[in-house]
Structure formats: structure tokens, C-alpha cells
Design an enzyme around this catalytic site. Sequence first.
Site, PDB file in Angstrom:
ATOM      1  NE  ARG A 104      75.566  31.132 -53.508  1.00  0.00           N
ATOM      2  CZ  ARG A 104      75.410  31.887 -54.526  1.00  0.00           C
ATOM      3  NH1 ARG A 104      76.382  31.288 -55.522  1.00  0.00           N
ATOM      4  NH2 ARG A 104      74.520  31.677 -55.647  1.00  0.00           N
ATOM      5  CE1 TYR A 109      85.193  40.192 -31.583  1.00  0.00           C
ATOM      6  CE2 TYR A 109      83.796  39.876 -33.042  1.00  0.00           C
ATOM      7  CZ  TYR A 109      84.974  39.965 -32.560  1.00  0.00           C
ATOM      8  OH  TYR A 109      85.437  39.863 -33.828  1.00  0.00           O
ATOM      9  CG  ASP A 131      78.114  36.925 -30.367  1.00  0.00           C
ATOM     10  OD1 ASP A 131      78.289  35.960 -30.146  1.00  0.00           O
ATOM     11  OD2 ASP A 131      78.547  37.977 -31.212  1.00  0.00           O
ATOM     12  CE  LYS A 166      86.797  34.430 -30.684  1.00  0.00           C
ATOM     13  NZ  LYS A 166      85.283  35.238 -30.673  1.00  0.00           N
TER      14      LYS A 166
HETATM   15  C1  LIG Z   1      85.543  36.903 -31.488  1.00  0.00           C
HETATM   16  C2  LIG Z   1      83.638  36.879 -31.786  1.00  0.00           C
HETATM   17  C3  LIG Z   1      83.031  36.881 -32.975  1.00  0.00           C
HETATM   18  C4  LIG Z   1      83.344  36.640 -34.169  1.00  0.00           C
HETATM   19  O1  LIG Z   1      83.937  35.483 -34.958  1.00  0.00           O
HETATM   20  P1  LIG Z   1      85.320  35.605 -35.453  1.00  0.00           P
HETATM   21  O2  LIG Z   1      84.960  33.911 -36.079  1.00  0.00           O
HETATM   22  O3  LIG Z   1      86.260  35.816 -35.069  1.00  0.00           O
HETATM   23  O4  LIG Z   1      84.759  36.361 -36.988  1.00  0.00           O
HETATM   24  C5  LIG Z   1      81.905  37.109 -32.012  1.00  0.00           C
HETATM   25  N1  LIG Z   1      80.958  38.166 -31.034  1.00  0.00           N
HETATM   26  C6  LIG Z   1      82.293  37.565 -29.957  1.00  0.00           C
HETATM   27  C7  LIG Z   1      81.419  37.433 -28.787  1.00  0.00           C
HETATM   28  C8  LIG Z   1      83.471  36.724 -30.089  1.00  0.00           C
HETATM   29  O5  LIG Z   1      84.141  36.606 -29.139  1.00  0.00           O
END
Ligand SMILES: *Cc1c(COP(=O)(O)O)cnc(C)c1O
Length: 395
Positions: free
Chosen positions: A61, A114, A186, A211
Site C-alpha cells: 500500500r 467539477y 484541478d 482522462k
Molecule cells: C473526470 C474528472 C475528475 C474525476 O476523475 P475520475 O477519475 O473520473 O474520478 C476530476 N476532475 C475533473 C476536472 C474531471 O474532469
Amino acid sequence: MTASNKPPKSALQPATQLIHGHRDPAKSAGFINMPPYRGSTVLFPTLDKIISRDQPYTYGRRGNPTTVELEQALCSLEGGDRTILTANGFQAVTTAILAFVQAGDDILMTDSVYQPTRAFCDKILPRFGVSTTYYDPTIGAGIAGLLKPNTRLVFTESPGSQTFEMQDIPAIAAAAQARGVWVLMDNTWASPLYYQPLRHGVDVSIQALTKYVVGHSDALLGAITGNARATPHLIAAKENLGICPGSEETWLALRGLRTLDVRLARHHASGMAMAQWLETQAAVAKVIHPALPSHPGHALWKRDFCGASGLFSIVLNPVSRAQLAAMLDHLHLFGMGYSWGGFESLIIPFDPKPYRTTTQWHEPGPALRLHIGLESVADLKADLSAGFARLALTG
Ligand SMILES: *Cc1c(COP(=O)(O)O)cnc(C)c1O
């Protein structure tokens, strides 16, 4: 593992770093790629070692060679001190916030954040005595007027989710840091290839690796990268919340990372071509893409970012639900589904009206978020053209 995993400063350009950074085939019998290390127990050779824990790996972990390779590669791209991997992007957001807040604190949160981040602030944090104040994403240096004695952190996301407001990150960071307030961002839209938050005054950069880094819609993963001041907070959160990524997902992200530069360049070019073409379409009232001169935040994008990804929104002229369904239900190439950053094009409807609190969304027509994938632009235009034709035909 040492507290900081700051890699040696690289003289190589990011495109080269992506290919060669922190990869050591000698450690995997000469094979180009390290295998995914899977495992819980790590053996210690002596009583002294298990008491001092003085060896690179101590428990699954807490990290393994695969997670360290990805952490170091991301950390050097971001120009950070330490990167921590999480099971998904949203967990990176919640872990980063929990690393800094305590009862009595207030968070300044961008209103275009988000949506799950907003839900965490509204539904979970109040139970621990932490409140959230939403601010206009375009506030810039005006954020100074909102800082209260109990403001612990300013959370930014630029461009904003779905609505793509650009934030003046350096101005926000300067105002917050003058008051000793943490700044988190973010940075999923641009990835660390097109924007490096830490180089613009941000303390902690958050990525949904799901992404563009993973890039193939086949895994969920997140990352948090902080400066040296943030490192002890991030490590404490990781260790004490039990945050750890899956080995397979980490390996897929390493694989995706190697080709991030070419994929993003294509997403950028195709996204721009589609956005410019959409601006000429009769069905389209507005295209919201920060790299278009028509975007109100275009100057900020041009000043701070090195590129654009393939994600942007459009607003259609008002149509009925049946007309919209006729357009969307029969697209061949654009899939309807959440997430983005993979090789395929996606389209989803959205409506910010119900959840915005500080800013308002006044667009009369339906809004659609598009992800432009790696298909041919001509084919994508044909798919949407046929959709616009169905929309016009349906009563
Ligand atoms: C998709 C997304 C997230 C979350 O990511 P996951 O891997 O789907 O949990 C967080 N912030 C933004 C801006 C996103 O587009």
C-alpha cells in the site's frame, strides 16, 4: 521510501521526458517497460531492517517500483516536490482537500468546479465542521476580498468543468499566498503538458489521470503533486487515509504517458478545427473553447497555457427535446457517455442551472459538451452535420 520523490532536474524537453523519464530497462531485465508490480507483503531480511523500516519498499500500500516510476515521471512534468497516486481523479480531489482542512475552516471553491467536488464540499465536509464558499471563477485578484481569517484554501479549476471559464491563476495564487492560504488546482483539462500549475504559484496540482494520461478509457487513476511546503501534508493524508492506486491501472497510465505528447497535439488540432467549424453552423448559438478568440478568457489561455485539449462545449439555438434526441440518438462516431480523454469522440448534454450558486447560466438553448477524439476531422464533421440536419427536420 523517502518523503520527497523529487526527481533530479531534467534538461530534456517535456516530449523527451515523457519517453525517457524515469524509465530504467536495466531494472526489468532489459525490457523497455517495467512490469506492473503486484503485491502486499514486502520481506525484510533482518530484525534491524523491519524495526528501522530502512529499505525502499515496506508494504504494497505504501508504494512499489511501478507506482514510484509513474510518480516520478509526473512529478518532473509538474515541476513538483512529490506526487501521490490515488485510485481515481475524484479521490485525488478529496484527498488533497482533506490533507489541509480542519474543523472551523472555510474553503473558497470556484463555482464552475467539477460537480462531484461540489458534492464532497456540500455533503461530507460540513459533518467535520468545514464550510465552503463558492466564488465567481473569473474573480482573479478580487479573490483577496473573499479571504477570511478562517479561509484555509482556495480551490481552482481552469478552465471550469463543462462551462470552461478561464481563471487568472497567478493572480489568485498571489492574493492567497500573501495571506498564507493554500492554493489547489484541478488541472485535468490541460494535463501537465499544457499547463504546469506549480510554475504559476499553485501549491498543489490535481489530475484525473483517467482522462488524457491513461488516454484509452480503460482505467481510472488520479494524481496529486505538491510543492515542498505541501509534501508533509500530502504524505500524511495518503498514509492515514489509506490511499493507494491499483497496480494494473498504474501500469496503464505509464503506458499512456509515453504517447501523451502526440495524442494531445492531435486532440488540440482536431478540437480547434471542430470548434472553428462549429462556429459557422446555423444550429449552433455559441462555441465555448478557451483557444478561440471569441472566448472571454482567451487572453488568459494564451498567456498561461501551451496548448488546448480536445474538450469544449457548444450551446445550440433553442430546440425541442425531440429535436435534440433526433440529433444525438443517431450519431455514429460521437458516443454519449461520461468521462473523456480517450481516443474516441464523445458528446453529452449538460445544464449548469440547478447547481450553480454564485454565478448564473443564462443560455436559452441546450448545451452539449464535446470531446474530440483521434478520428478524422472530416468524418467527425459529417457525423455532426447529419445530426444538425436531423435536428432541423424534426418538429
Ligand atoms: C473526470 C474528472 C475528475 C474525476 O476523475 P475520475 O477519475 O473520473 O474520478 C476530476 N476532475 C475533473 C476536472 C474531471 O474532469
